[in-house]
Design a protein around this motif. Structure first.
Motif, PDB file in Angstrom:
ATOM      1  N   ILE A   1      -7.287  46.871 -15.524  1.00 54.71           N
ATOM      2  CA  ILE A   1      -5.952  45.855 -15.850  1.00 54.71           C
ATOM      3  C   ILE A   1      -5.198  45.725 -14.432  1.00 54.71           C
ATOM      4  CG2 ILE A   1      -3.798  45.701 -17.114  1.00 54.71           C
ATOM      5  CD1 ILE A   1      -5.723  47.288 -19.558  1.00 54.71           C
ATOM      6  N   GLY A   2      -5.024  47.206 -13.683  1.00 55.41           N
ATOM      7  CA  GLY A   2      -3.929  47.304 -12.796  1.00 55.41           C
ATOM      8  C   GLY A   2      -4.533  46.743 -11.428  1.00 55.41           C
ATOM      9  N   GLY A   3      -5.928  46.793 -11.265  1.00 56.58           N
ATOM     10  CA  GLY A   3      -6.382  46.345 -10.196  1.00 56.58           C
ATOM     11  C   GLY A   3      -6.486  47.308  -8.867  1.00 56.58           C
ATOM     12  N   SER A   4      -6.550  48.444  -9.115  1.00 55.98           N
ATOM     13  CA  SER A   4      -6.356  49.537  -8.084  1.00 55.98           C
ATOM     14  C   SER A   4      -7.876  50.102  -7.755  1.00 55.98           C
ATOM     15  CB  SER A   4      -5.560  50.881  -8.351  1.00 55.98           C
ATOM     16  OG  SER A   4      -5.716  51.766  -7.572  1.00 55.98           O
ATOM     17  N   SER A   5      -8.142  49.876  -6.420  1.00 54.52           N
ATOM     18  CA  SER A   5      -9.625  50.594  -6.037  1.00 54.52           C
ATOM     19  C   SER A   5      -9.581  51.943  -6.001  1.00 54.52           C
ATOM     20  CB  SER A   5      -9.852  49.847  -4.803  1.00 54.52           C
ATOM     21  OG  SER A   5     -10.142  48.508  -4.771  1.00 54.52           O
ATOM     22  N   ALA A   6      -8.497  52.436  -5.843  1.00 53.12           N
ATOM     23  CA  ALA A   6      -8.488  54.141  -5.916  1.00 53.12           C
ATOM     24  C   ALA A   6      -8.678  54.522  -7.166  1.00 53.12           C
ATOM     25  CB  ALA A   6      -7.012  54.382  -5.293  1.00 53.12           C
ATOM     26  N   LEU A   7      -7.628  53.803  -8.225  1.00 50.73           N
ATOM     27  CA  LEU A   7      -7.869  54.164  -9.760  1.00 50.73           C
ATOM     28  C   LEU A   7      -9.384  54.099 -10.267  1.00 50.73           C
ATOM     29  CD1 LEU A   7      -6.407  55.382 -11.929  1.00 50.73           C
ATOM     30  CD2 LEU A   7      -5.444  53.259 -12.557  1.00 50.73           C
ATOM     31  N   LEU A   8     -10.130  52.845  -9.919  1.00 53.54           N
ATOM     32  CA  LEU A   8     -11.387  52.617 -10.159  1.00 53.54           C
ATOM     33  C   LEU A   8     -12.261  53.824  -9.922  1.00 53.54           C
ATOM     34  CD1 LEU A   8     -11.681  48.712  -9.900  1.00 53.54           C
ATOM     35  CD2 LEU A   8     -11.546  50.180 -11.984  1.00 53.54           C
ATOM     36  N   ALA A   9     -11.962  54.033  -8.563  1.00 49.54           N
ATOM     37  CA  ALA A   9     -12.898  55.270  -7.979  1.00 49.54           C
ATOM     38  C   ALA A   9     -12.580  56.485  -8.667  1.00 49.54           C
ATOM     39  CB  ALA A   9     -12.463  55.333  -6.488  1.00 49.54           C
ATOM     40  N   GLU A  10     -11.513  56.726  -8.973  1.00 43.67           N
ATOM     41  CA  GLU A  10     -11.231  57.872 -10.039  1.00 43.67           C
ATOM     42  C   GLU A  10     -11.732  57.746 -11.437  1.00 43.67           C
ATOM     43  OE1 GLU A  10      -9.438  61.290 -10.146  1.00 43.67           O
ATOM     44  OE2 GLU A  10     -10.488  60.908  -8.138  1.00 43.67           O
ATOM     45  N   ALA A  11     -11.989  56.500 -11.834  1.00 42.25           N
ATOM     46  CA  ALA A  11     -12.635  56.214 -13.280  1.00 42.25           C
ATOM     47  C   ALA A  11     -13.933  56.631 -13.242  1.00 42.25           C
ATOM     48  CB  ALA A  11     -12.105  55.056 -13.820  1.00 42.25           C
ATOM     49  N   VAL A  12     -14.581  56.347 -12.038  1.00 49.84           N
ATOM     50  CA  VAL A  12     -15.945  56.592 -11.875  1.00 49.84           C
ATOM     51  C   VAL A  12     -16.272  57.945 -11.592  1.00 49.84           C
ATOM     52  CG1 VAL A  12     -18.045  56.455 -10.062  1.00 49.84           C
ATOM     53  CG2 VAL A  12     -16.409  54.332 -10.532  1.00 49.84           C
ATOM     54  N   HIS A  13     -15.404  58.615 -11.032  1.00 51.54           N
ATOM     55  CA  HIS A  13     -15.304  60.058 -10.804  1.00 51.54           C
ATOM     56  C   HIS A  13     -15.448  60.955 -12.066  1.00 51.54           C
ATOM     57  CE1 HIS A  13     -13.109  64.010  -9.098  1.00 51.54           C
ATOM     58  NE2 HIS A  13     -14.262  64.146  -9.842  1.00 51.54           N
ATOM     59  N   SER A  14     -14.453  60.466 -13.006  1.00 53.86           N
ATOM     60  CA  SER A  14     -14.134  61.000 -14.334  1.00 53.86           C
ATOM     61  C   SER A  14     -15.271  60.579 -15.377  1.00 53.86           C
ATOM     62  CB  SER A  14     -12.709  60.598 -14.903  1.00 53.86           C
ATOM     63  OG  SER A  14     -12.027  61.117 -14.342  1.00 53.86           O
ATOM     64  N   LEU A  15     -15.835  59.545 -15.133  1.00 53.14           N
ATOM     65  CA  LEU A  15     -17.159  59.097 -15.981  1.00 53.14           C
ATOM     66  C   LEU A  15     -18.428  60.047 -15.713  1.00 53.14           C
ATOM     67  CD1 LEU A  15     -16.789  55.351 -16.193  1.00 53.14           C
ATOM     68  CD2 LEU A  15     -16.449  56.831 -17.929  1.00 53.14           C
TER      69      LEU A  15
ATOM     70  N   SER B   1     -11.328  70.997  -9.633  1.00 50.62           N
ATOM     71  CA  SER B   1     -10.854  71.203  -8.434  1.00 50.62           C
ATOM     72  C   SER B   1     -10.802  69.813  -7.698  1.00 50.62           C
ATOM     73  CB  SER B   1     -11.342  72.236  -7.591  1.00 50.62           C
ATOM     74  OG  SER B   1     -11.259  73.504  -8.252  1.00 50.62           O
ATOM     75  N   ALA B   2     -12.041  69.323  -7.644  1.00 49.55           N
ATOM     76  CA  ALA B   2     -12.353  67.959  -6.924  1.00 49.55           C
ATOM     77  C   ALA B   2     -11.515  66.843  -7.786  1.00 49.55           C
ATOM     78  CB  ALA B   2     -13.656  67.747  -6.952  1.00 49.55           C
ATOM     79  N   ALA B   3     -11.367  66.887  -9.117  1.00 52.64           N
ATOM     80  CA  ALA B   3     -10.703  66.098  -9.751  1.00 52.64           C
ATOM     81  C   ALA B   3      -9.203  66.196  -9.499  1.00 52.64           C
ATOM     82  CB  ALA B   3     -10.883  66.243 -11.449  1.00 52.64           C
ATOM     83  N   VAL B   4      -8.671  67.077  -9.454  1.00 49.92           N
ATOM     84  CA  VAL B   4      -7.164  67.336  -9.109  1.00 49.92           C
ATOM     85  C   VAL B   4      -6.931  66.755  -7.696  1.00 49.92           C
ATOM     86  CG1 VAL B   4      -5.348  68.853  -8.685  1.00 49.92           C
ATOM     87  CG2 VAL B   4      -6.650  69.367 -10.463  1.00 49.92           C
ATOM     88  N   VAL B   5      -7.623  67.093  -6.871  1.00 46.01           N
ATOM     89  CA  VAL B   5      -7.629  66.767  -5.485  1.00 46.01           C
ATOM     90  C   VAL B   5      -7.587  65.189  -5.197  1.00 46.01           C
ATOM     91  CG1 VAL B   5      -8.522  66.768  -2.940  1.00 46.01           C
ATOM     92  CG2 VAL B   5      -8.313  69.089  -4.245  1.00 46.01           C
ATOM     93  N   GLY B   6      -8.772  64.656  -6.175  1.00 45.18           N
ATOM     94  CA  GLY B   6      -9.053  63.251  -6.045  1.00 45.18           C
ATOM     95  C   GLY B   6      -7.902  62.431  -6.571  1.00 45.18           C
ATOM     96  N   VAL B   7      -7.277  62.933  -7.600  1.00 44.91           N
ATOM     97  CA  VAL B   7      -5.867  62.259  -8.261  1.00 44.91           C
ATOM     98  C   VAL B   7      -4.858  62.278  -7.253  1.00 44.91           C
ATOM     99  CG1 VAL B   7      -4.281  62.172 -10.014  1.00 44.91           C
ATOM    100  CG2 VAL B   7      -6.734  62.730 -10.758  1.00 44.91           C
TER     101      VAL B   7
END
Length: 305
Positions: A29-43, A167-173
């Motif tokens: 919805i928001g169009g952020s590539s960084a947030l989409l990368a984080e979505a891939v990370h969390s998936l 740890s990688a998730a926190v740093v990634g966010v």
């Protein structure tokens, strides 16, 4: 890994699933590539937690005719699969998303929606990381080791994978937040795409380190040097042992060590005495290193030192 460790994995699974859905919806919805990368990370992290639960189930199966030393190495195999998943499913895909953003047309990014999702994600990831650290600290205290030494030396890959992932998730966010804020302040979408690439690089490094650590166990890693020293002393200190010719050890599970030793006993020992000595040495080694589950002793002529 006890029930506390399984609960830690289940908690991480639930947290990652909720975070992944929030990031994915916010990114689309928001169009952020960084947030989409984080979505891939969390998936990828969510799928990895499922694999870790599978490893706990399969690794706990008792020995059978086809697997006489048990199924402990299932834990090592699935942890290696998780490392590959982080490397490919998280790292390379995030880098690809970032490159597409950097080379494509800049789209409109909903800053406050993206920022809100990332703040929520940071709080949730922080809780998951705190829980993982607390569990590992408890295990470190039980073994009388400092926290970082325990994490470095433990042969149980599951809590280590959870710790590295969280740890990688926190740093990634934090990277995503930095990229999104800088893109909003400067009006330059390069910061957003660059953050996605940086998140991908972080995951590639994390996956590589986890894979390298697990590969050693998968192909057959020896017991720790301190454990080998105690085993050697347990054998050589026996009055009937003339020489320990060779000592071989291998982890066949996170808390399961196979020991094979070639031992030269003093001359004139009959078979009944030899059987008694074997039982005594077996007991001594298990007392010194409780993780020893299989012992094979081979009476062998001495070799020149």
């Amino acid at each position: 890994m006890g029930s506390g460790g399984r609960q830690t994995v289940l908690f991480a699974l639930a947290a990652n699933a909720a975070i992944a859905l929030a990031k994915l919806a916010g990114g689309l919805i928001g169009g952020s590539s960084a947030l989409l990368a984080e979505a891939v990370h969390s998936l990828a992290d969510t799928a990895n937690q499922v694999l870790l639960l599978v490893s706990l189930k399969l690794g706990g199966n008792p020995p059978d005719a086809e697997h006489p030393f048990g199924h402990g190495k299932e834990r090592f195999f699935w942890a290696f699969v998780v490392a590959v998943s982080i490397f490919v499913g998280g790292g390379l895909l995030s880098i690809g998303e970032g490159i597409l953003s950097l080379t494509g047309e800049a789209g409109e990014v909903s800053f406050w929606l993206t920022f809100g999702v990332l703040v929520f994600s940071l709080a949730a990831e922080g809780v998951a990381l705190t829980r993982a650290v607390r569990h590992l600290r408890k295990e470190a205290r039980a073994e009388g080791k400092p926290f970082f030494a325990f994490v470095r030396e433990t042969k149980d890959p599951t809590p280590k994978v959870v710790l590295f992932e969280d740890s990688a998730a926190v740093v990634g966010v934090l990277i995503a937040l930095t990229g999104v804020v800088l893109a909003h302040v400067t009006g330059n979408h390069v910061w957003d795409g660059g953050a996605a690439v940086a998140i991908g690089v972080l995951l590639v490094v994390t996956g590589f380190e986890l894979g390298r650590d697990t590969k050693a166990l998968l192909i057959g890693e020896a017991a720790a040097p301190e454990e080998r020293r105690r085993l050697r002393e347990a054998i050589e200190s026996h009055p009937q042992v003339a020489q320990l010719v060779e000592l071989l050890t291998m982890h066949v599970g996170p808390k399961s060590i196979l020991v094979a030793a070639r031992v030269h006993f003093h001359e004139g020992i009959d078979s009944a005495t030899l059987e008694r000595l074997a039982d005594e040495l077996n007991r001594r080694m298990r007392e010194e290193v409780p993780a020893v589950t299989q012992v094979f002793l081979d009476p062998t002529p001495a070799r020149p030192r």
